[in-house]
Design a protein around this motif. Structure first.
Motif, PDB file in Angstrom:
ATOM      1  N   HIS A 113      -0.200   7.352   0.548  1.00 37.81           N
ATOM      2  CA  HIS A 113      -1.433   8.145   0.531  1.00 37.81           C
ATOM      3  C   HIS A 113      -2.690   7.274   0.704  1.00 37.81           C
ATOM      4  O   HIS A 113      -3.764   7.800   0.955  1.00 37.81           O
ATOM      5  N   GLU A 114      -2.514   5.970   0.593  1.00 34.48           N
ATOM      6  CA  GLU A 114      -3.645   5.074   0.817  1.00 34.48           C
ATOM      7  C   GLU A 114      -3.515   4.289   2.122  1.00 34.48           C
ATOM      8  O   GLU A 114      -4.342   3.432   2.432  1.00 34.48           O
ATOM      9  N   THR A 165      -3.998   3.644   5.763  1.00 32.80           N
ATOM     10  CA  THR A 165      -4.836   4.131   6.864  1.00 32.80           C
ATOM     11  C   THR A 165      -4.035   4.116   8.161  1.00 32.80           C
ATOM     12  O   THR A 165      -3.018   3.412   8.284  1.00 32.80           O
ATOM     13  N   THR A 184       0.831  -1.211   0.000  1.00 30.08           N
ATOM     14  CA  THR A 184       0.000   0.000   0.000  1.00 30.08           C
ATOM     15  C   THR A 184       0.866   1.262   0.000  1.00 30.08           C
ATOM     16  O   THR A 184       1.731   1.417   0.868  1.00 30.08           O
TER      17      THR A 184
END
Ligand code: NAD
Length: 251
Positions: free
Chosen positions: A98-99, A101, A95
């Motif tokens: 910016h993605e 979490t 990931t």
């Protein structure tokens, strides 16, 4: 046998490299405390070991309470901790930042670097009392380069090398050796999906094809290095990072 009578805690022992390390260590005379957050797989590992001494412990390496319980119970049961393999880890599915979490970041950091810190801190108490101990951290090629994971994974594995070096620096003179193994692409529970049609990752496929080995590694190939580092054969080795990666880092 190289590990005759030694007591080894191995995390992530319910699968992959941790299970292979447990088998290699027991085959060389050690008794293993096999730790995993998943109860059935780690029970299965101990069943496979079939040595009548090794035990399974369900514990989350990112939980201070779990970690301290495992070390306390190991010392109560076996009287010492000779070897600690900080091997449990989780991938972040490549990931990008910016993605990523908060939940994903905290989980990966919690398992991959808080875990080795918490376990090392707890195991250092008996090791320093014994005046001898070995800590082996499963780092990664992602401790050196990008692309073997996403932002959280790569950051966590870089941190594992920092922890390895500082522990080696601080405790070598007191009898504790600390080193890291940096695997390349190894076929385990973590990576099995990358070999399926849906799960393939073009970057990983291309990187493996470019290695001199030209293939995935096997968990036993990491366990062989762990055995060497855990044994007295490695007595002069402190703070080192051994790549076992089929040559991934060469280009
Ligand atoms: P795996 O998924 O087969 O095994 C990892 C084990 O860790 C699993 O049994 C899992 O249940 C356990 N685990 C996960 N979170 C935990 C937690 N919070 N507490 C306790 N146990 C937990 O994976 P593997 O490939 O054998 O991975 C072993 C180590 O090798 C990891 O640190 C991983 O990052 C590292 N690594 C893997 C590869 C690879 O290609 N497979 C490459 C480089 C580094």
């Amino acid at each position: 046998m190289k590990l005759d009578g030694r007591i080894a805690i191995i995390t992530g022992a319910g699968s992959g490299m941790g299970r292979a390390m447990a088998q290699e260590f027991v085959a060389n005379g050690a008794t293993v405390v096999a730790v995993d957050v998943r109860t059935d797989p780690v029970a299965e590992t101990v069943k496979l070991l079939d040595d009548g001494r090794s035990v399974a412990q369900t514990a989350d390496v990112s939980s201070k309470a779990d970690v301290e319980r495992v070390v306390t119970e190991t010392v109560e049961r076996f009287g010492r901790v000779d070897i600690l393999c900080n091997n449990a880890g989780v991938l972040d599915d490549y990931t990008p930042a910016h993605e990523t979490t908060d939940e994903l970041w905290n989980r990966v950091i919690g398992v991959n670097i808080n875990g080795p810190f918490l376990f090392s801190r707890a195991a250092l108490t008996p090791m320093l009392e014994q005046g001898k101990g070995v800590i082996i951290n499963t780092a990664s090629i992602s401790s050196f380069v990008a692309g073997g994971g996403g932002a959280a994974y790569t950051s966590s594995k870089h941190a594992v090398l920092g922890l390895t070096k500082q522990l080696a620096f601080d405790y070598g003179k007191r009898g504790v050796r600390v080193n890291a193994i940096c695997p390349g692409a190894i076929h385990t529970g973590m990576t099995g999906h990358l070999m399926t049609t849906e799960g393939r990752n073009p970057h990983v496929d291309a990187a493996i094809a470019a290695t001199p080995a030209g293939r995935w590694g096997k968990p036993e190939e990491i366990a062989h290095m762990a055995l060497f580092l855990a044994s007295d054969d490695a007595d002069f080795i402190h703070g080192a990072a051994f790549t076992v990666d089929g040559g991934w880092l060469l280009p």
